[in-house]
Design a protein around this motif. Sequence first.
Motif, PDB file in Angstrom:
ATOM      1  N   UNK A  28       0.585  -1.202  -0.031  1.00 12.11           N
ATOM      2  CA  UNK A  28      -0.071   0.008  -0.187  1.00 12.11           C
ATOM      3  C   UNK A  28       0.913   1.346  -0.121  1.00 12.11           C
ATOM      4  N   UNK A  29       1.911   1.352   0.053  1.00 14.90           N
ATOM      5  CA  UNK A  29       3.041   2.407   0.267  1.00 14.90           C
ATOM      6  C   UNK A  29       2.835   3.316   1.682  1.00 14.90           C
ATOM      7  N   UNK A  30       2.207   2.398   2.610  1.00 18.25           N
ATOM      8  CA  UNK A  30       2.061   3.119   3.863  1.00 18.25           C
ATOM      9  C   UNK A  30       3.622   3.090   4.474  1.00 18.25           C
ATOM     10  N   UNK A  31       3.883   4.222   5.394  1.00 16.00           N
ATOM     11  CA  UNK A  31       5.310   4.312   5.704  1.00 16.00           C
ATOM     12  C   UNK A  31       5.099   3.912   7.372  1.00 16.00           C
ATOM     13  N   UNK A  32       6.058   2.863   7.484  1.00 14.35           N
ATOM     14  CA  UNK A  32       5.879   2.144   8.887  1.00 14.35           C
ATOM     15  C   UNK A  32       6.303   3.130  10.064  1.00 14.35           C
ATOM     16  N   UNK A  33       7.232   4.297   9.729  1.00 16.87           N
ATOM     17  CA  UNK A  33       7.722   5.167  10.624  1.00 16.87           C
ATOM     18  C   UNK A  33       6.661   6.112  11.204  1.00 16.87           C
ATOM     19  N   UNK A  34       5.523   5.985  10.717  1.00 15.78           N
ATOM     20  CA  UNK A  34       4.359   6.745  11.168  1.00 15.78           C
ATOM     21  C   UNK A  34       3.286   6.025  11.850  1.00 15.78           C
ATOM     22  N   UNK A  35       3.823   4.669  12.057  1.00 17.11           N
ATOM     23  CA  UNK A  35       2.871   3.681  12.676  1.00 17.11           C
ATOM     24  C   UNK A  35       3.245   3.145  14.038  1.00 17.11           C
ATOM     25  N   UNK A  36       2.415   3.078  15.018  1.00 14.35           N
ATOM     26  CA  UNK A  36       2.905   2.561  16.314  1.00 14.35           C
ATOM     27  C   UNK A  36       2.016   1.383  16.601  1.00 14.35           C
ATOM     28  N   UNK A  37       2.673   0.122  16.857  1.00 16.09           N
ATOM     29  CA  UNK A  37       2.120  -1.086  17.184  1.00 16.09           C
ATOM     30  C   UNK A  37       1.675  -1.019  18.583  1.00 16.09           C
TER      31      UNK A  37
END
Length: 217
Positions: free
Chosen positions: A91-100
Amino acid sequence: MNSTPHWLTALADSAGTMPVPHPMRPPETGGRESAILILFGEGPQGPDLLLIQRNHGLRRHAGQPAFPGGRIEAADGSPEAAALREAAEETGVDPAGIDVVGRLPELYLSYSDFRVVPVLAWWREPCEVRPVDLGEVAAVSRVPVADLAAPENRVEVRYGEGPRRGPGFRVGGMLVWGFTGAIVDSLLVLGGWELPWRREGLTDMFEATPHGLRPVG
């Protein structure tokens, strides 16, 4: 920055111990290890979920809506890393902007022999998304939780000739059903979003076939 909301941390606490239906319980051994990303964000209509629609030319689950995800590779190191990598590739989502924020219990897809770890995450810094791996993904959508919970968008899916049925959701031009529909249904209950809807005597029902879904009645 958009910090993780309390409702999602509470959902993660509940989801970690949610009961797993018998057909989705993993076997003691075997199965191909995989992970999916259940990514919540905040959209114009409130909380939403990131979903993909699989390409119609795929051998398995062709055309079905799903959460981003795939096989856990040796280099990933964890289901969380695999889910984020796969979501970025699809999807092109940026993992740096995601909190697990947590995991759901491991689930099993007997049809494809996948052991699936659902990874729950918060989209702290949303970015533009689109189908990146065009061989796998036909469309990418942010679907409002309010649309998934709306009773008028809910249907039942019958699996073959037997009595087994599962939840379905008509949202964003898609019919979300099967494995993904079951997870969405559980999330609505755990998050306190489920609204009363007519489960019995539905006039709008679909039947799962080897080639997808067909209306019943």
